[in-house]
Design a protein around this motif. Structure first.
Motif, PDB file in Angstrom:
ATOM      1  N   LEU A 245       6.374  -0.908  -3.979  1.00 42.68           N
ATOM      2  CA  LEU A 245       5.662  -1.030  -5.257  1.00 42.68           C
ATOM      3  C   LEU A 245       4.825  -2.303  -5.292  1.00 42.68           C
ATOM      4  CD1 LEU A 245       8.427   0.196  -7.739  1.00 42.68           C
ATOM      5  CD2 LEU A 245       6.366   1.429  -7.040  1.00 42.68           C
ATOM      6  N   GLN A 246       5.339  -3.371  -4.701  1.00 45.47           N
ATOM      7  CA  GLN A 246       4.561  -4.611  -4.622  1.00 45.47           C
ATOM      8  C   GLN A 246       3.294  -4.397  -3.800  1.00 45.47           C
ATOM      9  OE1 GLN A 246       7.323  -7.410  -2.926  1.00 45.47           O
ATOM     10  NE2 GLN A 246       8.684  -7.377  -4.709  1.00 45.47           N
ATOM     11  N   THR A 247       3.429  -3.682  -2.694  1.00 53.80           N
ATOM     12  CA  THR A 247       2.267  -3.390  -1.851  1.00 53.80           C
ATOM     13  C   THR A 247       1.267  -2.521  -2.600  1.00 53.80           C
ATOM     14  OG1 THR A 247       3.620  -3.528   0.157  1.00 53.80           O
ATOM     15  CG2 THR A 247       1.515  -2.371   0.331  1.00 53.80           C
ATOM     16  N   ALA A 248       1.756  -1.511  -3.326  1.00 56.98           N
ATOM     17  CA  ALA A 248       0.869  -0.625  -4.086  1.00 56.98           C
ATOM     18  C   ALA A 248       0.123  -1.397  -5.173  1.00 56.98           C
ATOM     19  CB  ALA A 248       1.670   0.515  -4.705  1.00 56.98           C
ATOM     20  N   ALA A 249       0.822  -2.312  -5.856  1.00 58.09           N
ATOM     21  CA  ALA A 249       0.188  -3.100  -6.912  1.00 58.09           C
ATOM     22  C   ALA A 249      -0.898  -4.005  -6.339  1.00 58.09           C
ATOM     23  CB  ALA A 249       1.247  -3.942  -7.637  1.00 58.09           C
ATOM     24  N   THR A 250      -0.640  -4.585  -5.189  1.00 53.14           N
ATOM     25  CA  THR A 250      -1.632  -5.468  -4.563  1.00 53.14           C
ATOM     26  C   THR A 250      -2.788  -4.656  -3.996  1.00 53.14           C
ATOM     27  OG1 THR A 250       0.167  -6.989  -4.017  1.00 53.14           O
ATOM     28  CG2 THR A 250      -1.926  -7.318  -2.874  1.00 53.14           C
ATOM     29  N   LEU A 251      -2.508  -3.457  -3.504  1.00 52.21           N
ATOM     30  CA  LEU A 251      -3.561  -2.587  -2.992  1.00 52.21           C
ATOM     31  C   LEU A 251      -4.548  -2.219  -4.097  1.00 52.21           C
ATOM     32  CD1 LEU A 251      -4.802  -0.849  -0.744  1.00 52.21           C
ATOM     33  CD2 LEU A 251      -3.215   0.981  -1.412  1.00 52.21           C
ATOM     34  N   GLN A 252      -4.032  -1.907  -5.294  1.00 52.08           N
ATOM     35  CA  GLN A 252      -4.946  -1.571  -6.389  1.00 52.08           C
ATOM     36  C   GLN A 252      -5.765  -2.790  -6.808  1.00 52.08           C
ATOM     37  OE1 GLN A 252      -5.009  -2.408  -9.899  1.00 52.08           O
ATOM     38  NE2 GLN A 252      -3.400  -3.951  -9.620  1.00 52.08           N
TER      39      GLN A 252
ATOM     40  N   TRP B  34       1.530  -5.982 -12.865  1.00 52.69           N
ATOM     41  CA  TRP B  34       1.209  -7.358 -12.481  1.00 52.69           C
ATOM     42  C   TRP B  34       2.440  -8.117 -12.010  1.00 52.69           C
ATOM     43  CZ3 TRP B  34      -3.328  -6.427 -11.586  1.00 52.69           C
ATOM     44  CH2 TRP B  34      -4.225  -5.862 -12.491  1.00 52.69           C
ATOM     45  N   GLU B  35       3.625  -7.700 -12.471  1.00 50.94           N
ATOM     46  CA  GLU B  35       4.849  -8.344 -11.990  1.00 50.94           C
ATOM     47  C   GLU B  35       5.095  -7.993 -10.524  1.00 50.94           C
ATOM     48  OE1 GLU B  35       8.095  -7.424 -14.570  1.00 50.94           O
ATOM     49  OE2 GLU B  35       7.089  -8.226 -16.354  1.00 50.94           O
ATOM     50  N   PHE B  36       4.782  -6.764 -10.133  1.00 42.92           N
ATOM     51  CA  PHE B  36       4.888  -6.389  -8.725  1.00 42.92           C
ATOM     52  C   PHE B  36       3.834  -7.134  -7.904  1.00 42.92           C
ATOM     53  CE2 PHE B  36       6.784  -2.571 -10.744  1.00 42.92           C
ATOM     54  CZ  PHE B  36       8.020  -2.602 -10.112  1.00 42.92           C
TER      55      PHE B  36
ATOM     56  N   ALA C 172      -6.634  -9.280   7.316  1.00 38.64           N
ATOM     57  CA  ALA C 172      -5.249  -9.747   7.295  1.00 38.64           C
ATOM     58  C   ALA C 172      -4.341  -8.632   7.825  1.00 38.64           C
ATOM     59  CB  ALA C 172      -4.851 -10.196   5.890  1.00 38.64           C
ATOM     60  N   ARG C 173      -3.710  -7.893   6.929  1.00 38.08           N
ATOM     61  CA  ARG C 173      -2.789  -6.833   7.335  1.00 38.08           C
ATOM     62  C   ARG C 173      -3.147  -5.533   6.621  1.00 38.08           C
ATOM     63  NH1 ARG C 173       2.762  -6.661   4.187  1.00 38.08           N
ATOM     64  NH2 ARG C 173       2.127  -4.484   4.369  1.00 38.08           N
ATOM     65  N   GLY C 174      -2.476  -4.463   7.001  1.00 36.94           N
ATOM     66  CA  GLY C 174      -2.714  -3.179   6.365  1.00 36.94           C
ATOM     67  C   GLY C 174      -1.555  -2.778   5.465  1.00 36.94           C
ATOM     68  N   VAL C 175      -1.594  -1.542   4.999  1.00 34.65           N
ATOM     69  CA  VAL C 175      -0.551  -1.042   4.110  1.00 34.65           C
ATOM     70  C   VAL C 175       0.686  -0.635   4.896  1.00 34.65           C
ATOM     71  CG1 VAL C 175       0.043   0.725   2.408  1.00 34.65           C
ATOM     72  CG2 VAL C 175      -2.253  -0.267   2.423  1.00 34.65           C
ATOM     73  N   PHE C 176       0.488   0.080   6.010  1.00 39.38           N
ATOM     74  CA  PHE C 176       1.607   0.588   6.795  1.00 39.38           C
ATOM     75  C   PHE C 176       1.764  -0.108   8.145  1.00 39.38           C
ATOM     76  CE2 PHE C 176       0.137   4.219   4.162  1.00 39.38           C
ATOM     77  CZ  PHE C 176       1.247   4.303   3.334  1.00 39.38           C
ATOM     78  N   GLN C 177       0.907  -1.074   8.424  1.00 37.37           N
ATOM     79  CA  GLN C 177       1.036  -1.856   9.652  1.00 37.37           C
ATOM     80  C   GLN C 177       0.584  -3.289   9.375  1.00 37.37           C
ATOM     81  OE1 GLN C 177      -2.013  -2.955  11.040  1.00 37.37           O
ATOM     82  NE2 GLN C 177      -3.176  -1.834   9.502  1.00 37.37           N
TER      83      GLN C 177
END
Length: 335
Positions: free
Chosen positions: A16-23, A81-83, A264-269
């Motif tokens: 969920l943290q990754t999803a929040a940052t991705l958006q 935003w907390e994530f 930097a980095r990706g979502v799944f790698q």
């Protein structure tokens, strides 16, 4: 290049943290273009009347970004935003209390690539800005260009973003009852081109416009340093004078926005991508510099306050650098 993939058993909260940052990354890099395309498609569709009505609203609302914007406490308090905060994680550090009866200009350093610390701390309530500084309303200044994009402008204003024009800053810091905080990434777009891990060079020596407005309106100056801001992305080598840097400077002069080639980095790698690294960001708000209102400040007045600001910024950095992993020999460089 050898790919390092993320494990399959990552806890749901980290996903969920990754999803929040991705958006957030998507919003920063592509949402404006999507909003503009959606508006054009709407205008060309059978629902063109809706686009026409919005265009009328846009015309009536054109000056809002320079008149304090339109903050939404609901949007600023979204759980997403907390994530986003916990992804890095991101913390806001208060050193002194600030009088809510005064107006303030926060000088935010460094700019970084995507100003993650400024957004997370001053455009959301995830790190508790309103709790730490009761009675104050934060507004992050952004290039005026973005407030001309249909739909996108309304979304970013909800977080407290306003135009970075002179009239916009003057409107904020001239509020008679006080309580406004104008947050300026002082280094601006040029500094983003030098944002990479370990960088401590700030473009501030010739940035005196905010100093002049602080004097003119009697707003208190507050240096803010975001430790870890430059650690989030790597960037292609672009030393001053290189062909790439010349091209970036040329594009910036034409479009008004920086075009850093970051990764930097990706979502799944973890090997490449546009997601920031999971590096902690500690945004430290320093003590205010008293400013005596001077309706027509002289060059000497501006220079004196500017030197005082640089001194206070240096002291803030030196006082806290050991707490956030920096070595004794690491110091700020002003250009």
């Amino acid at each position: 290049m050898k790919l390092e993939f993320a494990p399959l058993n990552v806890p749901v909260r980290r996903r969920l943290q990754t999803a929040a940052t991705l958006q957030w990354v998507f919003s920063f890099l592509a949402l404006a273009q999507c909003c503009l395309a959606a508006f054009v498609l709407l205008a060309l569709s059978d629902w063109w009347i809706v686009a026409l009505l919005y265009a009328g609203w846009l015309w009536l609302d054109w000056d809002t970004p320079t008149c304090g914007g339109r903050r939404s406490q609901w949007v600023r308090s979204w759980g997403i935003w907390e994530f986003f905060r916990d992804y890095f994680p991101l913390t806001l550090v208060k050193t002194v209390d600030l009088d809510p009866k005064k107006n303030y200009i926060f000088g935010f350093h460094p700019h970084g690539v995507l100003v993650a610390g400024a957004f997370g701390n001053f455009c959301t309530e995830a790190t508790g800005f309103s709790r730490l500084f009761p009675g104050l309303r934060s507004h992050l200044l952004m290039l005026p260009f973005w407030f001309r994009v249909p739909l996108f402008r309304d979304y970013i204003m909800c977080g407290g973003l306003v135009s970075s024009s002179k009239s916009s800053l003057s409107h904020l810091v001239s509020r008679p009852s006080g309580g406004n905080v104008a947050v300026i990434a002082v280094g601006g777009a040029p500094e983003a081109l030098d944002a990479r891990p370990g960088a401590l060079t700030l473009q501030v020596l010739n940035r005196k416009g905010f100093i002049k407005l602080a004097l003119k309106h009697g707003a208190q100056l507050v240096p803010v340093f975001s430790f870890g801001e430059n650690e989030l992305f790597d960037q292609m080598e672009n030393p001053s004078g290189s062909p790439l840097r010349k091209l970036q400077n040329r594009l910036q002069s034409i479009m008004g926005v920086a075009m850093p080639l970051f990764h930097a980095r990706g979502v799944f790698q973890y090997s490449f991508g546009l997601m920031p690294y999971r590096k902690p960001i500690h945004t430290v708000v320093g003590k205010p510099i008293p400013v005596v209102q001077t309706p027509s400040p002289s060059c000497e007045d501006i220079e004196c306050l500017h030197q005082s600001y640089l001194q206070n910024l240096t002291e803030l950095f030196e006082q806290h650098k050991h707490s956030y992993g920096l070595e004794e020999q690491q110091h700020l460089t002003f250009i």
